[in-house]
Design a protein around this motif. Structure first.
Motif, short mmCIF file in Angstrom:
data_model
loop_
_atom_site.label_atom_id
_atom_site.label_comp_id
_atom_site.label_asym_id
_atom_site.label_seq_id
_atom_site.Cartn_x
_atom_site.Cartn_y
_atom_site.Cartn_z
N PHE A 1 -19.74 1.07 -3.74
CA PHE A 1 -18.47 1.80 -3.86
C PHE A 1 -18.62 3.08 -4.68
O PHE A 1 -17.98 4.08 -4.40
CB PHE A 1 -17.40 0.91 -4.47
CG PHE A 1 -16.85 -0.08 -3.49
CD1 PHE A 1 -16.16 0.35 -2.37
CD2 PHE A 1 -17.05 -1.43 -3.66
CE1 PHE A 1 -15.68 -0.55 -1.44
CE2 PHE A 1 -16.56 -2.34 -2.74
CZ PHE A 1 -15.87 -1.90 -1.61
N GLY B 1 4.33 -0.64 0.03
CA GLY B 1 3.28 -0.87 1.04
C GLY B 1 2.54 0.39 1.40
O GLY B 1 1.34 0.37 1.68
N THR C 1 -13.75 -10.42 -3.20
CA THR C 1 -15.01 -11.06 -3.59
C THR C 1 -14.88 -11.70 -4.96
O THR C 1 -15.58 -12.66 -5.25
CB THR C 1 -16.16 -10.05 -3.66
OG1 THR C 1 -15.87 -9.10 -4.65
CG2 THR C 1 -16.42 -9.39 -2.33
N THR C 2 -13.99 -11.23 -5.78
CA THR C 2 -13.86 -11.82 -7.10
C THR C 2 -13.05 -13.10 -7.07
O THR C 2 -13.12 -13.89 -7.99
CB THR C 2 -13.14 -10.86 -8.07
OG1 THR C 2 -11.81 -10.68 -7.63
CG2 THR C 2 -13.88 -9.56 -8.18
N MET D 1 -16.39 -3.54 0.29
CA MET D 1 -15.13 -2.83 0.48
C MET D 1 -13.97 -3.57 -0.16
O MET D 1 -13.18 -3.04 -0.89
CB MET D 1 -14.86 -2.69 1.96
CG MET D 1 -14.13 -1.43 2.30
SD MET D 1 -14.27 -1.11 4.04
CE MET D 1 -16.00 -0.93 4.27
N ASP D 2 -13.88 -4.85 0.17
CA ASP D 2 -12.79 -5.62 -0.41
C ASP D 2 -13.27 -6.31 -1.66
O ASP D 2 -13.42 -7.53 -1.71
CB ASP D 2 -12.29 -6.63 0.63
CG ASP D 2 -11.00 -7.28 0.20
OD1 ASP D 2 -10.48 -8.07 0.97
OD2 ASP D 2 -10.53 -6.97 -0.90
N SER D 3 -13.52 -5.56 -2.71
CA SER D 3 -14.12 -6.15 -3.90
C SER D 3 -13.18 -7.09 -4.60
O SER D 3 -13.59 -8.05 -5.23
CB SER D 3 -14.56 -5.04 -4.87
OG SER D 3 -13.45 -4.41 -5.42
N LEU E 1 -2.29 -7.19 -6.44
CA LEU E 1 -2.66 -6.50 -5.21
C LEU E 1 -2.02 -7.18 -4.01
O LEU E 1 -1.51 -6.51 -3.09
CB LEU E 1 -4.18 -6.49 -5.07
CG LEU E 1 -4.75 -5.75 -3.87
CD1 LEU E 1 -4.38 -4.27 -3.95
CD2 LEU E 1 -6.25 -5.90 -3.80
N LEU F 1 1.44 -6.17 -3.65
CA LEU F 1 1.49 -4.82 -3.08
C LEU F 1 1.26 -4.87 -1.57
O LEU F 1 1.95 -4.21 -0.79
CB LEU F 1 0.41 -3.96 -3.75
CG LEU F 1 0.63 -2.46 -3.83
CD1 LEU F 1 1.90 -2.14 -4.60
CD2 LEU F 1 -0.55 -1.80 -4.52
N VAL F 2 0.29 -5.71 -1.20
CA VAL F 2 -0.04 -5.86 0.22
C VAL F 2 1.14 -6.45 0.98
O VAL F 2 1.52 -6.00 2.06
CB VAL F 2 -1.28 -6.76 0.37
CG1 VAL F 2 -1.46 -7.18 1.81
CG2 VAL F 2 -2.53 -6.04 -0.11
N LEU G 1 4.18 -6.23 0.46
CA LEU G 1 5.34 -5.35 0.57
C LEU G 1 5.05 -4.16 1.48
O LEU G 1 5.51 -3.07 1.25
CB LEU G 1 5.75 -4.86 -0.83
CG LEU G 1 6.33 -5.94 -1.73
CD1 LEU G 1 6.44 -5.42 -3.15
CD2 LEU G 1 7.69 -6.39 -1.24
N SER G 2 4.24 -4.38 2.48
CA SER G 2 3.88 -3.26 3.35
C SER G 2 5.10 -2.75 4.10
O SER G 2 6.00 -3.48 4.45
CB SER G 2 2.81 -3.70 4.34
OG SER G 2 3.34 -4.70 5.16
N PHE H 1 -0.68 -1.50 7.13
CA PHE H 1 -0.10 -0.50 6.24
C PHE H 1 0.05 0.82 6.98
O PHE H 1 -0.70 1.09 7.91
CB PHE H 1 -1.00 -0.27 5.01
CG PHE H 1 -1.32 -1.52 4.26
CD1 PHE H 1 -0.34 -2.16 3.52
CD2 PHE H 1 -2.59 -2.05 4.30
CE1 PHE H 1 -0.63 -3.31 2.83
CE2 PHE H 1 -2.89 -3.21 3.61
CZ PHE H 1 -1.90 -3.85 2.88
N ALA I 1 -4.96 -9.73 -11.25
CA ALA I 1 -5.11 -8.45 -10.54
C ALA I 1 -5.00 -8.66 -9.04
O ALA I 1 -4.35 -7.90 -8.33
CB ALA I 1 -6.45 -7.82 -10.88
N ARG J 1 -8.93 -15.57 -14.77
CA ARG J 1 -7.47 -15.47 -14.79
C ARG J 1 -7.02 -14.02 -14.64
O ARG J 1 -6.08 -13.71 -13.93
CB ARG J 1 -6.93 -16.03 -16.10
CG ARG J 1 -6.81 -17.53 -16.10
CD ARG J 1 -6.18 -17.98 -17.39
NE ARG J 1 -6.30 -19.41 -17.53
CZ ARG J 1 -6.40 -20.02 -18.69
NH1 ARG J 1 -6.44 -19.32 -19.80
NH2 ARG J 1 -6.46 -21.33 -18.77
N VAL J 2 -7.74 -13.16 -15.38
CA VAL J 2 -7.38 -11.74 -15.30
C VAL J 2 -7.60 -11.23 -13.88
O VAL J 2 -6.77 -10.54 -13.30
CB VAL J 2 -8.23 -10.91 -16.30
CG1 VAL J 2 -7.86 -9.43 -16.19
CG2 VAL J 2 -7.99 -11.41 -17.71
#
Lengths: 316, 611
Positions: free
Chosen positions: A139, A179, B6-7, B1-3, B32, B35-36, B38-39, A162, B28, B23-24
């Motif tokens: 990245f 979004g 992966t976590t 890309m979708d890090s 996210l 946020l996703v 609420l597209s 999106f 996060a 937990r943190v």
């Protein structure tokens, strides 16, 4: 501490003044005339003369600078030739948008990168560390504009999850459509995560080798307490400075997102003003970004002092 | 890309140590995910089938940097643009004569505010009769609205971007009002009816005297415009209101319109939304509920939205023309928008060093013969373009262009260029620098070399490819160009016509956009090629040409136009370059009635969606 803060504020003001002089002189030394650039290829000589007279471009440079400085002192950042809007209004319109984009991106990046870097350090040279390090390098080395196009192709065009552009309108309208902010935020955050996590990892590793860690372990502190009670706090000290100093880079990064996601923020405002030689806007944006950088650096120093008492002691 | 992903699924072997960070990370990831989740949803409606329906919203994509930002029709120099005039103000205030008729650069009579002008007294007078139009507040459009406009113009002509000394309003000695909707302009001498209608009257749009003739927001409406001081005060007031774009959609001033549309929303980034003017008196009433102009920061941003189907009327960036088929398959029609203009590259005749070389006709002919316009069109523009051969465009079809101009007098010929140079005293050094070793023309010294700096506008792939190709062809006859790029605004700033006492260092410039005959649809060249004209960048000056231009402005008939354009095509005051469409439009198949005006004006009142 108060004296230290006051001294830093005075220093910041002097720095800003110098920045404004340098930018003002550099902008006016660009070849070609402002009037033709603003009025376009159809402008008559009469119109050009009138424009120069109306805007004081027929005056010596020091006179122009003094007049601009006088306006600034009186709270007037000037009027954009090209955009038919006061610079203050343009900044009031664009700055919150960029702050929202940059702020959300940095916050997301920190929320992800701090635990990532911390985990990598605690599990250094293991599979998870190798994997996350590889991802970070991928990245970090990915151009933001390319990453943005990949995200759009995947999430906006193929999956239609999106929109391909950020929400339009006022800051309220933008917040009402979260979004639409996902892809612009991700574009900046993914690159920043890679950047920040590497710092957290190396900072944590450095602290893990410190005497105080060995002492804490020798005194019987649990691994949990050592990691989160001692190492994490100390490892974050340089990250605070890093975040403060990264503000200009974050602003630069938002330009890519603003361009590709049709999000008119500060980056584009500055870029378009530079192309159009819209001096009042250029100077206004420079002043604001310069102030943000100086303030960011100042806040970082203050936070640094709060986090590390040795800093405060050393400055007395 | 979708890090972040992966976590989420990773388990640490030493759970106590990684639990906290996880937990943190989980927090996060959750943020996210919110946020996703609420597209935003897509919008727009369409249907297929015969016939059209009323209603719906059409969204037009604006090209980057061409957003409307000035509403007052007496535009100043900084805001004299297609985006402001043709694609913004004309929607709300109609000119006496609107140009752009069914894809041709001719007057659109049904959409014009006045009946055809009646010239009399040997073309020294013109009588205009307004059609029975109403303002949106119910008041009739009258002769007084025209005299109001004219008085403001006379008192503030220096601030009007379209003002050229000797033209409007200077060439009108007086305005005689004949009746409520009829008035006569007494001209200072005879003018060509075609030129006066096309390049003068088309710029005039009556404005609502009953609402705008005041000097402050709270002041009463009066006849202030009838004195010069009063007209200046009214103008200053209206300009001050126009400098508050955030209020454009709410300021009552700008809601009094006679065009088919009223502004309902405006943002300072250039977004503009219009709703139908219910009082519109024209024959074509708006059928859409709403018309939106959507600004874009870059062409790439617009293309992304177009590919996702988020725009009704967009465009393909020229380098991406290969994607036309893919986008058509998503429900769009591909339609290049042919605009009424020419493209060229000026020489600096006033340059003290190389000006004498540029003044040699044979040299200009040789330079033109090294530009493979047809090759540029087929290879660089992928067929979406056409050559410029003179000051009159060959496209779209029009009555003005002559057969000589259509014939492309200077076709691509390296050997022809080489022969011309050799015949005039130049020793050719292919891929080197040719040198004057004989009689090369007045003012050209022996030993002069054919090497020139060329500044061209950055940011456009085609422009860059064109100059590179030309450089390559010219090099073969020993003409060398030192290429440098600069932003468009800097190029036109650098290329300003030279004035006495000014260092005049530029030699050849190319900004790539040429000249659009928009607000002056009769292609007479008075702004670009007349001695001393403001946009005559290269300071070209030829008395025959000046007389020809004067003839086009004053004499009736097409013969004078032919004389003017043939002379210009032969004399090469500039190097003609290929012209390309204004944009490669992509229009939703369901959006009907779109006719792309070569003047670039918009008539969304003709648009509707299919049922």
């Amino acid at each position: 501490m108060t004296g230290y803060v006051l001294r830093r504020i005075v220093q910041a003001a002097v720095v800003l003044l110098l920045v404004s002089v340098i930018v003002f002189v550099m902008l006016h030394e660009l070849p070609g005339g402002t009037a033709r650039a603003v009025l376009g290829e159809r402008a008559t000589n009469v119109a050009i003369e009138q424009f120069n007279k109306q805007n004081g471009f027929d005056q010596p440079l020091p006179v122009q600078y003094w007049r601009w400085l006088d306006q600034i002192v009186h709270g007037d950042l000037g009027f954009s030739f090209k955009q038919n809007e006061s610079v203050s209004q343009l900044l009031a319109d664009r700055l919150p948008k960029t702050m929202l984009l940059a702020g959300t991106s940095v916050l997301l990046a920190l929320l992800v990168s701090i635990p990532l870097g911390f985990v990598q350090a605690l599990r250094r040279n293991r599979l998870v560390d190798y994997f996350l390090t590889a991802m970070a390098f991928v990245f970090y080395s990915t151009p933001a504009f390319w990453l943005a196009l990949v995200l759009i192709t995947l999430f906006a065009i193929q999956l239609r999850l999106f929109p391909a552009q950020a929400p339009q309108g006022s800051i309220g309208q933008i917040v009402a459509e979260p979004g639409g902010m996902v892809l612009p935020v991700l574009t900046i955050a993914l690159v920043s995560i890679a950047f920040f996590s590497r710092y957290v990892r190396s900072s944590t590793l450095e602290n893990l080798l410190q005497d105080y860690v060995r002492t804490a372990r020798a005194k019987g502190a649990s691994t949990w307490r050592v990691a989160f009670g001692h190492v994490l706090r100390n490892a974050l000290v340089p990250v605070v400075t890093l975040v403060g100093l990264s503000l200009p880079f974050v602003f630069a990064g938002t330009l890519i997102s603003e361009e590709i996601f049709n999000y008119p923020g500060m980056g584009l405002l500055f870029y378009n003003a530079a192309v159009a030689r819209d001096y009042p806007v250029l100077l206004g944006v420079t002043l604001v970004v310069g102030a943000a950088t100086v303030v960011g650096s100042l806040l970082a120093d203050i936070c640094y002092g709060l986090l590390d008492p040795r800093v405060r002691l050393a400055r007395r | 890309m979708d890090s972040a992903a992966t976590t989420r699924g990773r388990e640490g072997r030493r759970g106590s140590i990684v639990r906290g960070p996880r937990r943190v990370a989980a927090a996060a990831a959750a943020a996210l995910a919110v946020l996703v989740a609420l597209s935003a949803c897509g919008s727009g409606s369409s249907s297929s089938g015969g016939g059209t329906r009323t209603g719906g919203t059409a969204t037009l994509a604006l090209p980057p940097g061409t957003t409307p930002d000035f509403i007052f029709p007496l535009v100043d120099g900084a805001h004299y643009s297609v985006a402001n005039i043709e694609q913004f103000q004309r929607l709300m205030w109609r000119p006496l004569y609107l140009y752009g008729e069914n894809g041709k650069p001719l007057v659109n009579e049904p959409a014009s505010l006045a009946e055809a002008p009646m010239f009399s007294q040997g073309n020294t007078q013109v009588t205009i009769t307004l059609k029975p139009y109403m303002w949106s507040d119910g008041q009739p459009v009258t002769s007084r609205d025209f005299t109001f406009l004219f008085n403001l113009l006379q008192a503030n002509k220096a601030n009007w971007a379209a003002y050229l000394p000797g033209d409007l309003p200077d060439n009108v000695k007086s305005v005689q009002v004949q009746g409520p909707t009829s008035f006569t302009l007494i001209l200072d001498h005879a003018y060509s009816p075609a030129w006066f209608e096309g390049n003068q009257l088309s710029q005039l749009m009556p404005i609502p005297q009953h609402a705008w003739d005041k000097t402050s927001a709270g002041g009463a409406v009066g006849d202030y415009d009838t004195t010069a001081a009063g007209a200046k005060a009214v103008y200053d007031y209206l300009m001050s209101e126009a400098k508050q774009p955030a209020t454009y959609a709410t300021n009552p001033l700008w809601q009094v319109v006679d065009g088919p549309w009223k502004l309902s929303e405006y943002r300072t980034d250039g977004y503009a939304a219009f709703v139908p003017n219910k009082q519109y008196s024209g024959s074509a009433k708006p059928k859409l509920d709403k018309f939106v102009e959507q600004p874009f920061t870059t062409e790439q941003a617009e293309l992304n939205v177009l590919r996702s189907g988020g725009i009704d009327y967009g465009y393909l960036p020229q380098p991406d023309v290969s994607q036309a088929g893919a986008i058509e398959s998503q429900g769009y029609d591909f339609s290049p928008w042919v605009s009424w203009g020419i493209n060229y590259m000026p020489f600096n005749f006033a340059n003290p060093t190389v000006g004498p070389i540029f003044k040699q006709l044979y040299f200009r002919q040789a330079m033109q013969m090294l530009i493979d316009q047809n090759g540029f069109v087929s290879n660089l523009l992928k067929g979406y373009g056409w050559p410029t051969n003179g000051p009159v465009p060959i496209k779209p079809d029009n009555p003005y262009v002559s057969s000589y101009v259509k014939s492309q007098p200077y076709k691509y010929s390296q050997s022809g260029a080489e022969s011309l140079l050799k015949a005039h005293g130049w020793t050719i050094h292919p891929d080197g620098v040719s040198e004057c070793t004989g009689q090369c023309g007045a003012g050209v010294p022996t030993g002069a070399k054919l090497e020139f700096p060329l500044i061209y506008a950055s940011g456009d792939t085609i422009t860059s490819q064109e100059v590179q190709a030309w450089k390559s062809a010219a090099s073969r006859v020993g003409i060398q160009f030192d290429l440098s790029e600069a932003p468009f605004n800097q190029v036109i700033a650098d290329a300003s016509p030279c004035t006495p006492g000014q260092t005049c260092s530029w030699q050849i410039v190319y900004w790539g956009g040429g000249w659009l005959y928009g607000v002056n649809p009769l292609p007479v060249g008075d702004q670009q090629f007349l001695c001393g004209a403001g946009a005559n960048f290269g300071s070209y000056c030829d008395s025959t040409n000046d007389a020809n231009i004067h003839g086009v402005q004053t004499e009736a008939g097409l013969d004078v136009m032919t004389r003017f354009e043939d002379y210009m095509a032969q004399q090469l005051p500039v190097l003609w370059m290929p012209y390309r469409p204004y944009q490669l439009s992509m229009i939703k198949k369901t959006l009907k009635g779109v006719v792309q005006s070569p003047i670039l004006s918009l008539t969304p009142e003709d648009w509707s969606y299919s049922k």
